[in-house]
Motif scaffolding. Sequence first.
Motif, PDB file in Angstrom:
ATOM      1  N   UNK A   1     -25.513 -18.187 -61.348  1.00  0.00           N
ATOM      2  CA  UNK A   1     -27.130 -18.738 -61.810  1.00  0.00           C
ATOM      3  C   UNK A   1     -28.522 -17.655 -61.977  1.00  0.00           C
ATOM      4  N   UNK A   2     -28.869 -17.782 -60.616  1.00  0.00           N
ATOM      5  CA  UNK A   2     -30.026 -16.917 -60.004  1.00  0.00           C
ATOM      6  C   UNK A   2     -30.075 -15.441 -60.566  1.00  0.00           C
ATOM      7  N   UNK A   3     -28.170 -15.265 -59.679  1.00  0.00           N
ATOM      8  CA  UNK A   3     -28.711 -13.829 -60.197  1.00  0.00           C
ATOM      9  C   UNK A   3     -28.361 -13.136 -61.763  1.00  0.00           C
ATOM     10  N   UNK A   4     -27.727 -14.038 -62.337  1.00  0.00           N
ATOM     11  CA  UNK A   4     -28.278 -14.000 -64.163  1.00  0.00           C
ATOM     12  C   UNK A   4     -29.503 -13.987 -64.431  1.00  0.00           C
ATOM     13  N   UNK A   5     -29.918 -14.577 -64.002  1.00  0.00           N
ATOM     14  CA  UNK A   5     -31.655 -15.099 -64.545  1.00  0.00           C
ATOM     15  C   UNK A   5     -32.251 -13.383 -63.838  1.00  0.00           C
ATOM     16  N   UNK A   6     -32.210 -12.998 -62.844  1.00  0.00           N
ATOM     17  CA  UNK A   6     -32.724 -11.479 -62.048  1.00  0.00           C
ATOM     18  C   UNK A   6     -32.567 -10.631 -62.771  1.00  0.00           C
ATOM     19  N   UNK A   7     -31.349 -10.809 -62.899  1.00  0.00           N
ATOM     20  CA  UNK A   7     -30.905  -9.419 -63.925  1.00  0.00           C
ATOM     21  C   UNK A   7     -31.581  -9.431 -65.067  1.00  0.00           C
ATOM     22  N   UNK A   8     -31.732 -10.461 -65.637  1.00  0.00           N
ATOM     23  CA  UNK A   8     -32.061 -10.668 -67.372  1.00  0.00           C
ATOM     24  C   UNK A   8     -33.043 -10.483 -67.121  1.00  0.00           C
ATOM     25  N   UNK A   9     -34.107 -10.689 -66.391  1.00  0.00           N
ATOM     26  CA  UNK A   9     -35.786  -9.849 -65.967  1.00  0.00           C
ATOM     27  C   UNK A   9     -36.045  -8.792 -65.316  1.00  0.00           C
ATOM     28  N   UNK A  10     -34.772  -8.310 -65.211  1.00  0.00           N
ATOM     29  CA  UNK A  10     -35.050  -7.190 -64.725  1.00  0.00           C
ATOM     30  C   UNK A  10     -34.100  -6.217 -65.417  1.00  0.00           C
ATOM     31  N   UNK A  11     -33.196  -6.632 -66.955  1.00  0.00           N
ATOM     32  CA  UNK A  11     -33.100  -5.323 -67.516  1.00  0.00           C
ATOM     33  C   UNK A  11     -34.221  -5.926 -68.664  1.00  0.00           C
ATOM     34  N   UNK A  12     -34.856  -6.739 -68.862  1.00  0.00           N
ATOM     35  CA  UNK A  12     -36.237  -6.494 -69.757  1.00  0.00           C
ATOM     36  C   UNK A  12     -37.590  -5.659 -68.697  1.00  0.00           C
ATOM     37  N   UNK A  13     -37.683  -5.106 -67.617  1.00  0.00           N
ATOM     38  CA  UNK A  13     -38.533  -4.744 -67.642  1.00  0.00           C
ATOM     39  C   UNK A  13     -39.295  -5.368 -66.458  1.00  0.00           C
ATOM     40  N   UNK A  14     -39.179  -6.610 -65.932  1.00  0.00           N
ATOM     41  CA  UNK A  14     -39.796  -7.421 -65.449  1.00  0.00           C
ATOM     42  C   UNK A  14     -39.480  -6.706 -63.938  1.00  0.00           C
TER      43      UNK A  14
END
Length: 728
Positions: A653-666
């Motif tokens: 779950x934490x990996x998916x959260x980090x991927x989501x932020x990185x893909x949004x440029x955060x």
Amino acid sequence: MRIRIVALLDATQNRPRLVEVQMKFPAMPQKLPSATGGSSVLMVHLSTVEPDMGKSKGGLGTGVAGGEDSEGRSRQARHPGSLRLMAYETRGILADEHRYLVYYFPFLQWITQYRWAFLQGDLAAALTMASFYIPMSLSYASNLGHIPPINGLYSFVFNPLIYALLGSCPQMVVGPEAAGSLLLGTVVKSSINGGASGDEDDAMHARIAGVVTGMAGAVILIAGLTRLGFLDSVLSRPFLRGFISAIGFVILVDQLIPEMGLNHLAKHVGGVSHGSSLDKIIFLVQNAGNSHRLTCAVAFGSFAIIMVCRELKKRLQSRIPSVAYIPDRFIVVVLSAILTSRYRWDKQGLEILGEVKSSTGSPFPFRFPFIPTHMRHVREAMSTSFLIALLGFFESSVAAKSLGGAEAKKDGLQGMSLSANRELVALGVANVVGGCFMALPAFGGYGRSKVNASTGGRTPMSSIILSIITLFCIVCLLPYFYYLPKAVLSSMISVVAYSLIEEAPHDIYFFFHIRAWPELFLMALIFLSTIFYSLPLGIALGVGLSLLSVIKHATKPRIQILGKVPESRDQFENAETSANQVEFVEGCLIVKIPEPLTFANTGDLKGRLRRLELYGSTSAHPALPRMRNPEHNSNIIFDIHGVTGLDGSGTQVLTEIVDSYINRGVRVFFCRCPKEGSKVWKLFETSGIVERCGGRRHFVRSVDEALRMAEMESLSDFFDRNPIEGGA
């Protein structure tokens, strides 16, 4: 080579001092000779040790006990003021095995400390408890458990004896309790209602009791072997108070029928004997005029005498401690039996206990409860046995913790420490054995154990003596129970039922005072469902709601949004609870995760993070419009100081959260991480979180450092997008 120092000997005073020190040596130059034919003895010399046992001013030398140094002088002569340390190699397996054996069989520990001075108190305590609780066990068996009275006595023959051998609380005494006996009685009554046995089939009822007791013991034994000693925390205090108060009320209503002499009438009125408490109250009101006067006089007179003596003892015991030795209930039982025999009240309609004997004819019938022919009863009794085990262990835990370990009592046994898992094993073995003899479930009772402690019992020997007294009663005194009035036994149970209810008003007032409405609702729901419908429904509702509460509490993420305390450098507080004392950092969302991340609490983690992004709070309703600008979430800083554990589901779950932020440029930063090499850090590396965030430079020591790095990277990105043209 590993050395365990077990004794410290002062060479000048020849006086030992016990220590517990671990020492490691890289190697030994040669094999040391054995000084005693067992493990080798190594002498470790500390020269000129400070009085406070601090650092040595000299060196550290080693040698064989009684040996000489290279100059031919004895060690003691070379260091006349030194301290000699006797240490044993870890090859002393026998000592370790004995230590483990004593730990798991506490009898071997306390019996070596037993002194004749303990015997007087233990004997007095055992006699006092026998006078109180042997008649009670007859009442529990016949009136609550609906099994032959002698099966109640079996609970005081086997269970206290086994607990004395395996238990870790010296002053606790195990025996049958009202709640467990009533729950067992519900299984017996359901068997009667289902047609598996008749009302008078004592042999079948006893076998059902053995199955229930054996299953409760097996449940609690397995829990102890699998180290589930924390199970006593599963049931909440409101559930226990509501449930125990409901049991007390049910018992009071149940006992009013035999106390008023309406047993025979109740059997002929359909649905009353096995109906709800409300049905029985209606029956009592409608048939109060048909009650038997002599039975009422004996029952209510006994109840009044016991209650008055109970109150007098409570008031006088602080000034006259010996008043606790007065066996008021035993006196009531003996006098009622003598009067019934002398005036033949049994001929006037007063029901008596009659002949007390085993349903099989043998004084101690043995029947293993877990045989194929009992499988039907096993299925019926599964849930009830589990609850009996849980309630019994909870009450035993309360009693054990209130009495404490023997290490706190200077005049008692020393070195016996309480262990929840060992308690589970001891109680489990005791009830499995009790089930083989078709006894009532038996656990540690707070009131019984306090009587034991207050009347002189200091060791488990009082439990052993109690077992011997009960055995003597079964072998020699059963004929003397013949004229014991059942109404007196019912009145004694009513006193116990009253004690179960009397603490409820205090808890109700406390929860009302602090406005704990959910707790009050749970108490009321369990109480009313038990009274108006049935005990099994109250059990199901209470256990179900308690487990749901535990699951909800365990699965709720406790993430927080942090704000910076004004005029401070590196101080951050929860912005939701301190909204007026902190300020948000522009362009950054600082999230604190104060707990380990597991499959249980990461299911809703994404949703709660989303709420923090949109509203700055996890408690905001999703229907509200967005309150935080997207620009405020360009940097996400996770403070994971509290993430001391991480499993596979939490990592995913934490990996998916980090991927989501990185893909949004955060940009994602982690601060106050577990040290490198820890399990959490290894999961961060192997899952790719470290690489996705931008490498180890995005893992910093503090929130303030993460803010500075976020600001630097923001400036760098700004200048990359807007290069300065021209130049000097």
